[in-house]
Design a protein around this motif. Sequence first.
Motif, mmCIF file in Angstrom:
data_model
loop_
_atom_site.group_PDB
_atom_site.id
_atom_site.type_symbol
_atom_site.label_atom_id
_atom_site.label_comp_id
_atom_site.label_asym_id
_atom_site.label_seq_id
_atom_site.Cartn_x
_atom_site.Cartn_y
_atom_site.Cartn_z
ATOM 1 N N GLY A 184 0.808 -1.212 0.000
ATOM 2 C CA GLY A 184 0.000 0.000 0.000
ATOM 3 C C GLY A 184 0.837 1.255 0.000
ATOM 4 N N SER A 185 0.323 2.294 -0.648
ATOM 5 C CA SER A 185 0.957 3.610 -0.617
ATOM 6 C C SER A 185 -0.058 4.626 -0.120
ATOM 7 N N ILE A 186 0.428 5.604 0.649
ATOM 8 C CA ILE A 186 -0.446 6.590 1.287
ATOM 9 C C ILE A 186 -0.066 7.966 0.763
ATOM 10 N N LYS A 187 -0.959 8.571 0.000
ATOM 11 C CA LYS A 187 -0.658 9.850 -0.651
ATOM 12 C C LYS A 187 -1.087 11.016 0.240
ATOM 13 N N THR A 188 -0.308 11.225 1.293
ATOM 14 C CA THR A 188 -0.618 12.328 2.193
ATOM 15 C C THR A 188 0.672 12.916 2.731
ATOM 16 N N SER A 189 0.580 13.968 3.531
ATOM 17 C CA SER A 189 1.771 14.676 4.009
ATOM 18 C C SER A 189 2.602 13.774 4.921
ATOM 19 N N SER A 190 3.894 14.076 5.007
ATOM 20 C CA SER A 190 4.836 13.215 5.714
ATOM 21 C C SER A 190 4.923 13.514 7.211
ATOM 22 N N ASP A 191 4.084 14.421 7.729
ATOM 23 C CA ASP A 191 4.145 14.757 9.149
ATOM 24 C C ASP A 191 3.242 13.844 9.983
ATOM 25 N N ARG A 192 2.769 12.768 9.392
ATOM 26 C CA ARG A 192 1.830 11.884 10.075
ATOM 27 C C ARG A 192 2.424 10.487 10.220
ATOM 28 N N LYS A 210 6.572 7.303 10.187
ATOM 29 C CA LYS A 210 6.199 8.331 9.215
ATOM 30 C C LYS A 210 6.387 7.863 7.765
ATOM 31 N N ARG A 211 6.605 6.566 7.592
ATOM 32 C CA ARG A 211 6.703 6.025 6.228
ATOM 33 C C ARG A 211 5.326 6.015 5.573
ATOM 34 N N ASN A 212 5.283 6.299 4.275
ATOM 35 C CA ASN A 212 4.013 6.391 3.554
ATOM 36 C C ASN A 212 3.742 5.174 2.674
ATOM 37 N N SER A 213 4.324 4.055 3.028
ATOM 38 C CA SER A 213 4.060 2.832 2.270
ATOM 39 C C SER A 213 4.216 1.638 3.200
ATOM 40 N N PHE A 214 3.612 0.533 2.804
ATOM 41 C CA PHE A 214 3.724 -0.672 3.621
ATOM 42 C C PHE A 214 3.664 -1.909 2.735
ATOM 43 N N SER A 215 4.144 -3.009 3.298
ATOM 44 C CA SER A 215 4.086 -4.308 2.626
ATOM 45 C C SER A 215 3.829 -5.370 3.689
ATOM 46 N N LEU A 216 2.663 -5.994 3.609
ATOM 47 C CA LEU A 216 2.290 -7.054 4.544
ATOM 48 C C LEU A 216 2.376 -8.395 3.834
ATOM 49 N N LYS A 217 2.969 -9.381 4.509
ATOM 50 C CA LYS A 217 3.044 -10.725 3.945
ATOM 51 C C LYS A 217 2.323 -11.684 4.868
#
Length: 473
Positions: free
Chosen positions: A25-33, A60-67
């Motif tokens: 997943g990628s999260i298209k929002t500001s990096s202060d969260r 504060k990473r804006n992406s993830f990878s779940l396995k």
Amino acid sequence: MKKFLLCALLISSSLISQAITVIKGSIKTSSDRSFLVSLKEVVPFSSDKKPLLQEINLGKRNSFSLKADIKTAGFYSLSLVMEAGKSKSVNTSIIYLIPNQQLNLEYLPHGEFSLISNYAKVKDQNNQALLETQEKYNQNIRKMFVKTPDTLGLKAELNQFFLIADTAIKDKKLNPEVEKFLRFKAFDTYQSNLYRFSSDYLRLMKGKVEIQAAYYNGPVDFLSYYQDPMIQLFPNATYNLVKFIEIQTKGSPSNKKKTLDIVSTELAWLKQHNPPVTITDEVSRYLLANYTASYKVSGDFDQDLKDFNMLAESIKNPGLKNQLMSNFENLRYTMKGASLPPISFENVAGDTVNLAQFKGKYLFIDLWASWCVPCIKMTPYVQQLEKHYEGRNINFLAISIDANRQNWLSKMKELQLHGHQYLDLPGAFAKQLNISGIPHYLIYDPEGKLLVFKADMPDQPGLKAVIDSLPGL
């Protein structure tokens, strides 16, 4: 050559047995969260299976990878929590995962501080349909919350849930289980909001209007959904079914306490319509547990116990049946004159202490926990009482129901607690006395007999008056 083929087959077999499914997943929002993502298997409420659960703190990473090692296809709840300062929002969706799948998701900002799934970018049709319906349901519910509730307008809004599902299914080759789930989700969302918003409307009108039973009918046959095991995947199903039964037996949903006669009537109606045994057991659990929680012990307790057990006997799950019967019988310990329950506790040193050791003096018990804010607010008042009655014929005991021993020890140190401090790690005391909320205060006499099951808060003058009136204090 044979060795090479054997090696290739073994590698292939190993990959299949692992059945690794990946969700990116990628999260298209500001990096202060900061973000927390979790994946949890959706299992029927009657299942003893421990659901698969994975959780990743992204910072504060804006992406993830779940396995996930998924052996068979099924439904999963995917939650993304977003935090910034004191603000927090949660986006939760149901997705459908199969072995060896890779699912790519994208989240977009929505409003001032929330996220929505960009379902249009999801290539897998099953998950695109699931995510699309969820986001559109959320959008409709938000609109309904800001409107003044009414009757005709509400029904028109609710019917949109079925239309949204039909649109998501139309002209798509979805997995049959996913298509069925979408129809059940529409039904569950319809019913949940029907009862919620009609209740808001009645409260707003302050008893000036009534809603006829026919109003609660819908565009589909409600009962057929409850006769299908898939309904067990929906957490609101039991509550909604109980409301549906109330309408069939009384003409309207009810929030009043129920007698055992009413519980018996409702269960009889349910059994006449042949739902799966697991659903009948779950509704029985819900109704009998609620009856136990609201029950006030009277002189007819033995007869009530007999009647209660007769209803519980119809439950097919023996563990559930025995637990319900035991919980109700334990209400004896809430009766005035009841003996101290035979439960042991741990002290700070880890030694075992039994309540019977405190016979010979009056006993004031403070039931609390480190996470309970009202409990902590009352702590100074309890300490004042203990100091005021120091040297008198009364002991003050604090029993924590913390599930974590270290949390209990840390909070005691922080609050500078002293005297008789004990931990009820399994929570047996509160369960046996049917105590549903803390702080809770009890008083026993020197013989270990219950005098007051639920005493006033320590900051109220009534409590001191009760203690002062104890003979031989």
